[in-house]
Design a protein around this motif. Structure first.
Motif, short mmCIF file in Angstrom:
data_model
loop_
_atom_site.label_atom_id
_atom_site.label_comp_id
_atom_site.label_asym_id
_atom_site.label_seq_id
_atom_site.Cartn_x
_atom_site.Cartn_y
_atom_site.Cartn_z
N THR A 298 0.84 -1.19 0.00
CA THR A 298 0.00 0.00 0.00
C THR A 298 0.88 1.25 0.00
N LEU A 299 0.62 2.12 -0.96
CA LEU A 299 1.38 3.36 -1.10
C LEU A 299 0.40 4.52 -1.32
N PRO A 300 0.86 5.76 -1.16
CA PRO A 300 0.01 6.91 -1.48
C PRO A 300 -0.43 6.88 -2.93
N THR A 301 -1.63 7.34 -3.19
CA THR A 301 -2.16 7.41 -4.56
C THR A 301 -1.38 8.43 -5.37
N TYR A 302 -1.25 8.16 -6.67
CA TYR A 302 -0.68 9.15 -7.59
C TYR A 302 -1.66 10.30 -7.74
N ARG A 303 -1.23 11.51 -7.39
CA ARG A 303 -2.10 12.68 -7.45
C ARG A 303 -1.71 13.67 -8.55
N GLY A 304 -0.92 13.21 -9.49
CA GLY A 304 -0.48 14.09 -10.56
C GLY A 304 0.98 14.48 -10.35
N ASP A 305 1.62 14.88 -11.44
CA ASP A 305 3.05 15.19 -11.38
C ASP A 305 3.37 16.35 -10.46
N ALA A 306 2.39 17.18 -10.14
CA ALA A 306 2.63 18.29 -9.21
C ALA A 306 2.87 17.80 -7.80
N VAL A 307 2.51 16.55 -7.52
CA VAL A 307 2.60 16.02 -6.15
C VAL A 307 3.59 14.89 -6.04
N ASP B 221 6.20 15.45 -2.90
CA ASP B 221 7.44 16.24 -2.92
C ASP B 221 7.12 17.70 -3.23
N PRO B 222 7.29 18.61 -2.28
CA PRO B 222 6.97 20.02 -2.53
C PRO B 222 7.78 20.64 -3.67
N GLN B 223 8.96 20.10 -3.96
CA GLN B 223 9.75 20.64 -5.05
C GLN B 223 9.03 20.50 -6.40
N ARG B 224 8.10 19.56 -6.46
CA ARG B 224 7.33 19.39 -7.69
C ARG B 224 6.42 20.60 -7.97
N LEU B 225 6.04 21.33 -6.92
CA LEU B 225 5.25 22.55 -7.13
C LEU B 225 6.06 23.58 -7.90
N TRP B 226 7.35 23.65 -7.59
CA TRP B 226 8.21 24.58 -8.34
C TRP B 226 8.37 24.12 -9.78
N ARG B 227 8.51 22.82 -9.98
CA ARG B 227 8.61 22.32 -11.34
C ARG B 227 7.31 22.53 -12.09
N MET B 228 6.19 22.43 -11.40
CA MET B 228 4.90 22.72 -12.03
C MET B 228 4.88 24.17 -12.54
N TYR B 229 5.39 25.07 -11.72
CA TYR B 229 5.43 26.49 -12.11
C TYR B 229 6.33 26.69 -13.33
N THR B 230 7.55 26.16 -13.30
CA THR B 230 8.48 26.40 -14.41
C THR B 230 8.00 25.73 -15.69
N THR B 231 7.44 24.53 -15.57
CA THR B 231 6.92 23.85 -16.77
C THR B 231 5.72 24.59 -17.34
#
Length: 470
Positions: free
Chosen positions: A148-157, A170-180
């Motif tokens: 059992t693992l956390p659900t995939y919530r999109g590349d932003a998460v 991973d909060p760093q994905r929020l920054w990557r969401m912004y730059t992408t």
């Protein structure tokens, strides 16, 4: 159209903060409300660091663009335009390439050309792009083979791979969401402002796509457009309006830490805008009146949408209007209905009648995708093209019978020749799903199916146009 004015205390309180940038902390009021569909970030300090970086970064969209879109949606709500929104169910970082982005833009431009020429109506073009990196999920966890693992919530998460490290939010994905998203918007603006969207290039939009029946039908339409343009050229018409198009970005405002960090104050007026995208919406799973998403979105000046599923009541709709659009401002609020083909004719009329009779001025869009999801016998999450078409037809039938305006279409689609939705003139069957099933979340219409749908909708708009308000 009603405009913001400083002598309206209620609106000033809702939308305005200090011009010097102070006071953005007021937007964090959503944190006092119940929150759903938010990741459990394992490192709050890391999240705070990313939040501060996003707060200091340039906005992705600008207040003036947002204001123009609000006026365009107001026109659609009154029957003077049609709103077309399309794009991926969930964008991925890996697919944010120039080829993939241009293919989606071309598909939306082609659909818009079909609608404009076939129904003689201006089309407001909007992509589910440059921000659609997170998705609500039915469960917080996923179990495979006893793990059992956390659900995939999109590349932003997190990441789709089923490992402990990949599924860690991973909060760093929020920054990557912004730059992408910034890279995507740069391409979008270059394509739509640099000649790619010029109607005189309408034939070139088909390059790279398979020679399908929908392709051939579009080619015939392109020839008619060419003939009309040659006539205009012969009489000395001005072609400036053909060279560029307005193209807006939209996404579900799901991750509230990200949305708050990208809110900005317009230096001209002190109004607060969500600068992560032009049009932001609240999902069916996050539209609770006492919830964090409704509170946050009520504070923004953007045009906003709310998804309404088959359980939505008239009381729900009117309460959302009171909370999100108390001034009944044209272009402010859009209801995006997602009922399912088997329920739309039963459930939609009461909602539309109740809102109409209350004097609200919302725009009505149909999302014929989410209410028609099934699982194929070979295990694929899919949809039937016929069911999607039937929900669109039902949407138009309801509005025609009530004398109200079907203002728009909200689709999950791609510019690629994927095989994710059953049916269409290419006759995708369950076996074909295995050929090019590429989505990580929900199935999308491919290029041909998108064009097929556009031709159908153009016919329905043309058929209902006599009863559309002037």
């Amino acid at each position: 159209m009603t405009q913001f004015s400083s002598d309206n205390p209620a609106r000033a309180h809702r939308f305005s903060l200090a011009n010097d940038g102070s006071g953005l902390e007021e937007l964090s009021g959503w944190r006092a409300y119940p929150r759903v569909q938010q990741p459990t970030w394992p490192d709050e300090q890391e999240l705070a660091t990313v939040f501060d970086a996003l707060r200091a970064a340039p906005p992705l969209v600008f207040a003036g663009e947002v204001d123009v879109l609000r006026s365009r949606i107001a026109a659609a709500a009154s029957g003077e335009a049609f709103l077309l929104a399309g794009g991926d169910c969930a964008e991925t970082f890996a697919d944010a390439t120039a080829d993939r982005i241009s293919a989606k833009i071309r598909t939306i431009l082609q659909m818009a050309a079909v609608l404009t020429y076939g129904a003689s109506v201006p089309v407001v073009k909007m992509g589910r792009m440059a921000g659609q990196y997170a998705k609500p999920r039915s469960s917080d966890e996923e179990t495979r083979d006893g793990i059992t693992l956390p659900t995939y919530r999109g590349d932003a998460v997190n990441s789709f791979e089923f490992t402990q490290e990949s599924r860690r939010p991973d909060p760093q994905r929020l920054w990557r969401m912004y730059t992408t998203s910034a890279h995507t918007l740069n391409l979008l603006r270059a394509f739509t402002g640099g000649g790619f969207a010029d109607l005189r290039e309408v034939h070139s939009w088909n390059r790279g796509f398979a020679a399908t029946p929908a392709y051939k039908r579009f080619e015939r339409l392109a020839e008619e457009i060419d003939k009309a343009i040659r006539f205009m050229d012969a009489i000395g018409a001005d072609f400036d309006a053909l060279k560029v198009v307005e193209f807006y970005s939209s996404h579900e405002a799901l991750l509230l830490d990200y949305e708050e960090a990208l809110a900005r104050i317009d230096s001209r007026t002190g109004e607060v805008y969500g600068c992560s995208g032009h049009f932001l919406w609240i999902g069916e799973r996050t539209r609770q009146l006492d919830g964090a998403h409704v509170d946050f979105m009520s504070r923004l000046r953007n045009p906003i949408g709310v998804k309404l599923g088959p359980t939505a009541t008239v009381d729900d709709a009117l309460a959302l209007i009171d909370r999100l659009d108390p001034d009944r401002e044209p272009g402010r609020l859009t209801f995006v209905t997602r009922m399912g083909a088997d329920r739309i004719r039963d459930r939609l009329p009461a909602l539309v009648e109740g809102v109409r009779d209350a004097g609200a001025r919302v725009a009505w869009m149909t999302d014929p995708m989410h209410g028609n999801t099934i699982t194929s016998s070979n295990g694929y999450k899919t949809r039937r093209f016929d069911a999607i078409l039937d929900e669109v037809v039902g949407f138009f039938e309801v509005h025609r019978e009530l004398g109200t305006v079907p203002a728009g279409l909200h689709m999950e689609l791609t510019g690629d020749d994927v095989t994710e939705v059953l049916g269409g003139t290419d006759h995708i069957d369950e076996a074909a799903l295995e050929k090019r099933y590429e989505t990580l979340v929900d199935p999308r219409l491919n290029h041909q199916q998108s064009l097929e749908l556009a031709f159908l909708v153009a016919e329905m708009i043309a058929a209902t146009s006599p009863s559309r308000p002037s």
